[in-house]
Write an enzyme that holds these catalytic residues in place. Structure first.
Site, PDB file in Angstrom:
ATOM      1  CB  ALA A 169      93.025 -26.081 128.083  1.00 20.98           C
ATOM      2  CG  LEU A 175      90.456 -23.024 125.578  1.00 15.17           C
ATOM      3  CD1 LEU A 175      89.825 -22.475 126.846  1.00 15.17           C
ATOM      4  CD2 LEU A 175      91.967 -23.087 125.738  1.00 15.17           C
ATOM      5  CG  ASP A 176      93.445 -29.323 123.777  1.00 18.75           C
ATOM      6  OD1 ASP A 176      92.843 -29.383 122.688  1.00 18.75           O
ATOM      7  OD2 ASP A 176      94.682 -29.202 123.874  1.00 18.75           O
ATOM      8  N   PRO A 177      89.842 -30.209 126.350  1.00 23.37           N
ATOM      9  CG  PRO A 177      88.554 -32.133 125.962  1.00 23.37           C
ATOM     10  CD  PRO A 177      89.656 -31.297 125.358  1.00 23.37           C
TER      11      PRO A 177
END
Length: 311
Positions: free
Chosen positions: A52, A48-50
């Site tokens: 998100a 998960l991207d930062p």
């Protein structure tokens, strides 16, 4: 000859379903959980991207052997697209590279949804973990390179418009492995002639785990205030989900303790009874509810491919 080094940490196994907060990287989250649980080994099932938030399944110990089965599972995201700008990262982090004063109508958005449902072709973002000639795309993009990333097929099972304003649209998507929601926002913006990027993204489901399984990082960190280490670790362990839960999509075989010992030694076991599964390339065996092995069923036998120590 020197003795092999003993792994640091506790030999615990299980899944921790973290509700990852914003501005916190997936690797950073795994390191924090590994430290909190004093685990020997940890890994996650899907970055998960930062920017998100939401579900980040983290495997501890032997559960890391089941990560591929969770990686392959369906996922559900809730996301918001901001219209009017396309950005280099396809989310809020990037610089604006295209803009438009046009804004889509709700009717136009709804009419577009079938195009992005089913098996679709999409090009991953420039800033993604895709490997190009052995290098991560985001590393090359940060160096200023413009990449030719090949399109690939992904599957979208459901895409719903939850609500919209002139400048924003809120969606929910259920999709398969490898789907980039940021690419979806970018491509819809281009199709609608107004450009777009992800303004918010939250993952709420990674099969077989649901929202009810999630625990916040704040709740876990709060246990650091428990003075007794034994009590603190026991309280943390209560949040763990059995390793075998990750395999619920495979055929299941319940076995005896004697059969479990045979499997742990790498030996096949004979399957009897009308409930014995037919031939299948993958199944999992448990004894007393604990995962013992993953293997194949063939010619009336369960043949172990991967065994688990913590039974």
């Amino acid at each position: 000859m020197s003795k092999p080094r003993k792994p640091k940490g506790r030999p615990i196994s299980g899944w921790l379903i973290l509700d990852k907060p914003l501005d916190f990287g997936s690797t950073e989250a795994v390191s924090k959980i590994k430290w909190l649980f004093k685990a020997q080994k940890a890994g996650h099932a899907g970055t998960l991207d930062p920017l998100a938030s939401g579900m980040l399944p983290i495997a501890l110990g032997d559960a890391t052997k089941t990560v591929p089965y969770v990686m392959d599972g369906r996922k559900i995201y809730e996301f918001t697209v901001a219209w009017g700008e396309e950005r280099s990262t396809d989310d809020l982090e990037g610089v604006v590279i295209r803009s438009s004063t046009e804004r889509p109508t709700e009717e136009a958005i709804r009419a577009l949804l079938p195009k992005y449902t089913g098996v679709i072709s999409q090009v991953p973002p420039q800033f993604s973990a895709i490997k190009i000639d052995g290098e991560r795309a985001y590393d090359l993009a940060r160096e200023g390179e413009t990449l030719e990333i090949p399109a690939r097929e992904v599957e979208v099972f459901r895409l719903s418009l939850i609500g919209c304003t002139p400048h924003l649209a809120h969606f929910e998507i259920e999709c398969g492995k490898g789907t980039y929601v940021r690419s979806l926002a970018r491509d819809m913006g281009r199709d609608l002639g107004c450009f777009g990027h992800i303004a918010s993204l939250r993952r709420t489901f990674v099969a077989p785990f649901g929202e009810e399984d999630m625990v916040s990082l704040a709740d876990l960190v709060a246990l650091e205030r428990v003075g007794d280490e034994g009590e603190r670790l026991a309280a943390l362990d209560d949040y763990l989900i059995e390793t075998g839960e990750a395999l619920s999509g495979l055929p299941h075989i319940a076995i005896s303790d004697d059969q479990a010992q045979r499997l742990k030694m790498g030996n096949p076991i004979i399957l009897r009874g009308r409930d014995a599964p037919l031939a299948t390339p993958e199944a999992y065996a448990t004894a007393r509810g604990k995962l013992v092995a993953i293997g194949e069923v063939a010619e009336g036998e369960f043949r172990p491919k991967r065994v688990f120590a913590n039974h």
